[in-house]
Structure formats: structure tokens, C-alpha cells
Design a protein around this motif. Structure first.
Motif, mmCIF file in Angstrom:
data_model
loop_
_atom_site.group_PDB
_atom_site.id
_atom_site.type_symbol
_atom_site.label_atom_id
_atom_site.label_comp_id
_atom_site.label_asym_id
_atom_site.label_seq_id
_atom_site.Cartn_x
_atom_site.Cartn_y
_atom_site.Cartn_z
ATOM 1 N N LEU B 32 18.748 -37.351 -49.346
ATOM 2 C CA LEU B 32 17.606 -37.058 -50.227
ATOM 3 C C LEU B 32 16.849 -38.343 -50.590
ATOM 4 N N VAL B 33 17.599 -39.400 -50.883
ATOM 5 C CA VAL B 33 16.943 -40.683 -51.222
ATOM 6 C C VAL B 33 16.135 -41.175 -50.019
ATOM 7 N N MET B 34 16.704 -40.997 -48.830
ATOM 8 C CA MET B 34 15.994 -41.423 -47.611
ATOM 9 C C MET B 34 14.701 -40.620 -47.431
ATOM 10 N N VAL B 35 14.762 -39.319 -47.715
ATOM 11 C CA VAL B 35 13.546 -38.491 -47.631
ATOM 12 C C VAL B 35 12.537 -38.966 -48.685
ATOM 13 N N GLY B 36 13.051 -39.243 -49.898
ATOM 14 C CA GLY B 36 12.173 -39.728 -50.966
ATOM 15 C C GLY B 36 11.465 -41.017 -50.587
ATOM 16 N N SER B 37 12.164 -41.859 -49.806
ATOM 17 C CA SER B 37 11.580 -43.156 -49.438
ATOM 18 C C SER B 37 10.410 -43.011 -48.451
ATOM 19 N N VAL B 38 10.223 -41.837 -47.883
ATOM 20 C CA VAL B 38 9.060 -41.656 -46.984
ATOM 21 C C VAL B 38 7.966 -40.773 -47.622
ATOM 22 N N ILE B 39 8.265 -40.175 -48.777
ATOM 23 C CA ILE B 39 7.278 -39.278 -49.415
ATOM 24 C C ILE B 39 5.921 -39.964 -49.657
ATOM 25 N N PRO B 40 5.878 -41.199 -50.192
ATOM 26 C CA PRO B 40 4.546 -41.813 -50.408
ATOM 27 C C PRO B 40 3.729 -41.939 -49.126
#
Lengths: 154, 159
Positions: B32-40
Motif C-alpha cells: 500500500l505504501v508503494m502504491v501511495g508513493s506513485v499516487i502523486p
């Protein structure tokens, strides 16, 4: 009566569709607010600071005294002539800061240069990273099509 | 932006290190953190839109600003059963993304970190967005952390 109102509000708050609509509306408002106000708040725009310019784009022509930059991320591509001693090649990606010396022409004070292949390499690395991420994510999570949510595999 | 690979590697490395102390940083939450790191970088959809002559750069730019990314994180977290946990770990990912992006050289003054509350810009102007050395360093550090983690797990399993 108050308990009924509380339960009703709680039910609304738990409604996923309603939350989704509210968040999308907030995001839409942010877009409108940004698009309306950005031109006045850019530190190097022509309204606040008519002489100092910051610009980024692709090198579309190279002259003896500089180069021409084109930003094609707008409906009408913006072009700027830059007087600079920095050696550049066609299709290089350049960020430039400078002083307006004539309409559409600046004398550069700072130049940050990336070659075409360096710029493309970022895209290739990003695509590779995205593939790795998808593999890892779907290793741990799966999408439940009935409930429309991701659930853990392990 | 540094490339997505760098963002993902840094997110994984940080979560793996934090995982030694807190068990919440397990595989699914690290993902989830890895997905969050590409959201922007959903903002980079402008590259595709631009290809189709749809010019929305100055409209959807808030996607690549902290507050806009948090709203997107809220939307994404609605698609998880435990929304609060998903939101927290996705948000950690976007925080990691913006810390890395603040290191980038930006002659335009940087990003509007506090938008929509303030139009002040910020950037540390340290590295070029196309510098692949950052990716190499992130890759080496992730490899060291991976090998170390494997050794620790092996020794725990043997004892």
C-alpha cells in the motif's frame, strides 16, 4: 428523535458512494481554484515580475547565440528564444531562468539541461517500476468484483 | 519527479526497515505504501492526454500537490475493506513521494507545498529530475536492505 437523526447521519457517513462523490467534488473544486489562480501566483510570471522568466521545454532550434525552447503542454505551444552559452542539442529538455531582454527573448541566468535520452530513460524506468509495483500489489491483494473492494490474499 | 522506480524502491526500503520495529509494516501494507508513493504521479496522465491534444496541465496540477494527492488517496482508500488503515499507509507513500520531489532542481521555484492554503513555493534544488544516479543509489540501498532482511529471517528461522 435525536437518536434517529444520529443513526441517519451515521448511515450517510458510512455510504461509500456518497463519500466518493464528495471527494470527487472537492477534487474538482481544487482543479477549478488552481486553474483560476495559478497565473497570478507563479513567481516568475509576466504579471508579477515582467522581467524575470522561468521556462521549461524542448529545444526546437539551435542558433549561434543560443537556442529556441518550445513548451507543447498547452493548447497553443509556447516558444521562447534563449540567449545562452550553454551547449545544447535539438530535442534536449531544458529548464531556464533568465531576464527578458526583448519580447519572446531572454538572457539566461540559470540553465538545467537534460538530454533527450535521459528524459526518455526516466519513462522507461518508470514503466519498469510500475510493472514491478503491479506484480507486488496483486501478489498481496485481489479485487473482489462483487463488493468492489481490494481484499488481502494472505 | 525522480522516476517511479526510485519512489517505489525508497518506499519499500523505508517500510522494510520500519518492519523490524513495527509488525504493521508487513507485505500487504508495504504494498500500500508503494502504491501511495506513485499516487502523486497520476498527474503524469497529462503525457497521454497531451498526445491526444487534450491540454489539462494547468487544471489537474493539484494531483501532484500534497492536498490534492491526499484527496486522491481518500478516493483510493474507499476501495479497501479497512479504509482507515489503507488511507494511513497510502498517505505515508505520498509523504515519501513529496520528500523525494522536494530534492529536485526546479527553476520555477518548486512546488506549492501548502496549496490551497498558501501559494508559497518550496524546493531544495539538489538533484536533477532525470539523474539516474539517484535510481542506482536507491537500487543499491534496497538490495543491501533485502540481503540484510533475508539474513535476519534466516537466523531467526534457524534459532
Amino acid at each position: 428523535m435525536s437518536l434517529k437523526i444520529y443513526l441517519y447521519l451515521k448511515k450517510i457517513a458510512e455510504n461509500r458512494i456518497l463519500k466518493l462523490i464528495i471527494l470527487i467534488l472537492i477534487l474538482g473544486c481544487l482543479f477549478i481554484y488552481y486553474a483560476d489562480n495559478y497565473p497570478q501566483h507563479s513567481p516568475y510570471n509576466t504579471i508579477n515580475n515582467p522581467d524575470k522568466i522561468a521556462f521549461g521545454g524542448e529545444v526546437t532550434a539551435v542558433n549561434s547565440d543560443g537556442f529556441v525552447l518550445t513548451n507543447s503542454y498547452t493548447k497553443n505551444p509556447q516558444t521562447l528564444k534563449v540567449k545562452s552559452t550553454t551547449p545544447v542539442s535539438l530535442e534536449d529538455i531544458v529548464q531556464v531562468q533568465g531576464i527578458l531582454i526583448a519580447p519572446g527573448t531572454i538572457q539566461s541566468t540559470k540553465v538545467v539541461l537534460s538530454s533527450k535520452w535521459e528524459d526518455e530513460f526516466v519513462i522507461y524506468r518508470s514503466i519498469f517500476g510500475l510493472v514491478i509495483l503491479l506484480i507486488i500489489f496483486f501478489w498481496y491483494w485481489k479485487f473482489d468484483l462483487k463488493k468492489y473492494i481490494f481484499i488481502r490474499r494472505h | 519527479m525522480p522516476d517511479l522506480l526510485t519512489h517505489i524502491l525508497v518506499a519499500w526500503t523505508i517500510c522494510t526497515i520500519l518492519g523490524f520495529k513495527w509488525k504493521q509494516f508487513n507485505g500487504p501494507n508495504t504494498a500500500l505504501v508503494m502504491v501511495g508513493s506513485v499516487i502523486p504521479d497520476f498527474y503524469k496522465i497529462i503525457i497521454i492526454l497531451n498526445y491526444f491534444h487534450i491540454y489539462l496541465r494547468d487544471v489537474i496540477a493539484p494531483l501532484h500537490l500534497p492536498f490534492g494527492s491526499l484527496i486522491v488517496t481518500g478516493i483510493v482508500s474507499l476501495f479497501f475493506s479497512d479504509k482507515k488503515t489503507a488511507f494511513l499507509f497510502l498517505s505515508l507513500g505520498i509523504a515519501i513521494h513529496f520528500i523525494l520531489d522536494l530534492l529536485l532542481i526546479n527553476l520555477n521555484g518548486g512546488m506549492f507545498i501548502l496549496f490551497p492554503f498558501s501559494w508559497d513555493k518550496g524546493s531544495f534544488n539538489l538533484i536533477s529530475s532525470t539523474d539516474y544516479n539517484v535510481t542506482i543509489i536507491a537500487l543499491i540501498v534496497a538490495l543491501i536492505v533485502y540481503l540484510f532482511t533475508r539474513e535476519v529471517k534466516k537466523s531467526v528461522y534457524e534459532s
